[in-house]
Design an enzyme around this catalytic site. Sequence first.
Site, mmCIF file in Angstrom:
data_model
loop_
_atom_site.group_PDB
_atom_site.id
_atom_site.type_symbol
_atom_site.label_atom_id
_atom_site.label_comp_id
_atom_site.label_asym_id
_atom_site.label_seq_id
_atom_site.Cartn_x
_atom_site.Cartn_y
_atom_site.Cartn_z
ATOM 1 N N GLY A 1 53.966 -2.982 133.064
ATOM 2 C CA GLY A 1 54.671 -2.673 134.386
ATOM 3 C C GLY A 1 55.941 -2.128 134.031
ATOM 4 C CB ALA B 1 68.080 5.318 122.970
ATOM 5 C CB VAL C 1 63.891 11.446 122.185
ATOM 6 C CG1 VAL C 1 63.874 12.663 121.916
ATOM 7 C CG2 VAL C 1 62.262 10.774 122.675
ATOM 8 N NE ARG D 1 49.405 -3.980 134.180
ATOM 9 C CZ ARG D 1 50.481 -4.606 134.000
ATOM 10 N NH1 ARG D 1 50.355 -4.898 132.673
ATOM 11 N NH2 ARG D 1 51.195 -4.879 135.059
ATOM 12 C CG ASP E 1 53.376 -10.919 127.710
ATOM 13 O OD1 ASP E 1 53.197 -10.113 128.399
ATOM 14 O OD2 ASP E 1 53.132 -11.995 127.961
ATOM 15 C CB THR F 1 59.360 -7.039 131.050
ATOM 16 O OG1 THR F 1 58.871 -7.787 132.334
ATOM 17 C CG2 THR F 1 59.842 -7.937 130.092
ATOM 18 C CB ILE F 2 61.612 -6.552 136.421
ATOM 19 C CG1 ILE F 2 60.688 -7.081 136.749
ATOM 20 C CG2 ILE F 2 61.914 -5.184 136.383
ATOM 21 C CD1 ILE F 2 60.322 -6.767 138.429
ATOM 22 C CG ASP F 3 58.073 -10.172 134.823
ATOM 23 O OD1 ASP F 3 58.545 -10.070 136.036
ATOM 24 O OD2 ASP F 3 57.073 -10.057 134.484
ATOM 25 C CG ASP G 1 58.021 -12.463 130.842
ATOM 26 O OD1 ASP G 1 58.413 -11.327 130.214
ATOM 27 O OD2 ASP G 1 56.767 -12.634 131.200
ATOM 28 C CG MET H 1 58.021 -9.141 142.266
ATOM 29 S SD MET H 1 57.764 -7.307 141.726
ATOM 30 C CE MET H 1 56.419 -7.425 140.800
ATOM 31 N NE ARG I 1 54.189 -11.367 133.254
ATOM 32 C CZ ARG I 1 53.606 -11.299 132.049
ATOM 33 N NH1 ARG I 1 52.391 -10.712 131.810
ATOM 34 N NH2 ARG I 1 54.338 -11.198 130.967
ATOM 35 C CB ALA J 1 69.038 -19.484 147.260
ATOM 36 C CD GLU J 2 71.461 -22.229 151.986
ATOM 37 O OE1 GLU J 2 72.561 -21.932 152.058
ATOM 38 O OE2 GLU J 2 70.580 -21.318 151.898
ATOM 39 C CE LYS K 1 73.797 -22.922 154.675
ATOM 40 N NZ LYS K 1 74.145 -22.905 153.442
ATOM 41 N NE ARG L 1 60.588 -14.801 162.429
ATOM 42 C CZ ARG L 1 60.438 -15.602 163.484
ATOM 43 N NH1 ARG L 1 60.286 -16.838 163.070
ATOM 44 N NH2 ARG L 1 60.538 -15.378 164.756
#
Length: 319
Positions: A11, A22, A24, A72, A103, A125-127, A129, A169, A171, A186-187, A213, A243
């Site tokens: 991803g 960097a 290159v 992939r 990974d 990776t944004i995860d 992980d 997101m 994973r 966040a609650e 609240k 929602r």
Amino acid sequence: MKRIGVLTSGGDAPGMNAAVRAVVRKAIYHDVEVYGVIGGYAGLISGNIEKLELGSVGDIIHRGGTVLLSARCDEFKTKEGQLKGVEQLKKFGIEGLVVIGGDGSYRGAQALTSHGFPCVGVPGTIDNDIAGTQYTIGFDTALNTVIDAIDKIRDTATSHERTFVIEVMGRNAGDIALWAGLAGGAETILIPEDHYDMNEVCERLKKSKERGKKHSIIVVAEGVISGVEFGKKIKEMTDFDTRVSVLGHMQRGGSPSAFDRVLASRLGARAVELILEGKGGRAVGIRNNRVIDHDIADILEEPHSLDFNLLKLSKELSI
């Protein structure tokens, strides 16, 4: 070593281009030629490889996604596919490879190294992980994208006195949900690493409403449950006006943050240094603001760890 390669796989993540830049420029600074593999491991197998010059990576540090493209590739999971990749690298005279990704990308780098071709992994990776590093390239940018969305959703949640479930997101990792949930006030935050009690969640919502609240934000990591499904459960058990917003792939895009640009530059440059030192099968990372490296095999065996102190803090602050 006179010629190395670089590819991005898996991803896409904001900051991958900064890492490519960097790699290159660090290599060329040391009089080493660089070849870019276009389209990840699929491009490696097909020989979609081209020489990169200083100008090839000009004006990309601020761009999201990856100029080298990504894909992939199930074929590369086989020994036959890996050997095809090695042959292509030999054909172009490439002596070492920097692999930027998660990974799955690391497993490919490990396989190539086992076939006698030195590779170094850079965590993109944004995860967030990947073991062996506190932060992965792209995490900070994705996090800020989510926080921006939470802030905007809170405005409409307040206006209409609604409960909003926001699915993010990650994973099977809860870092995006945890950090964004804490930063966004966040609650409730649901992450794969921690069990949740539906009755407890609903009781928290009811108590919040009883004290006056008029709205609530719940951040759900995709690895826990579908946001839509969770929203239906909330509605059924509380009858609150609920929602759901599924942020989806917008979290992967956008111009990388300053943090991700600097992180990518540092890790990409260090990866080149390791390659030039003849060290393959390594993965770079950052810890306590120091660039470090580990054996890829160790990284793949070590489970991702999450800071549960942040989860505890979020629960204490959302009473």
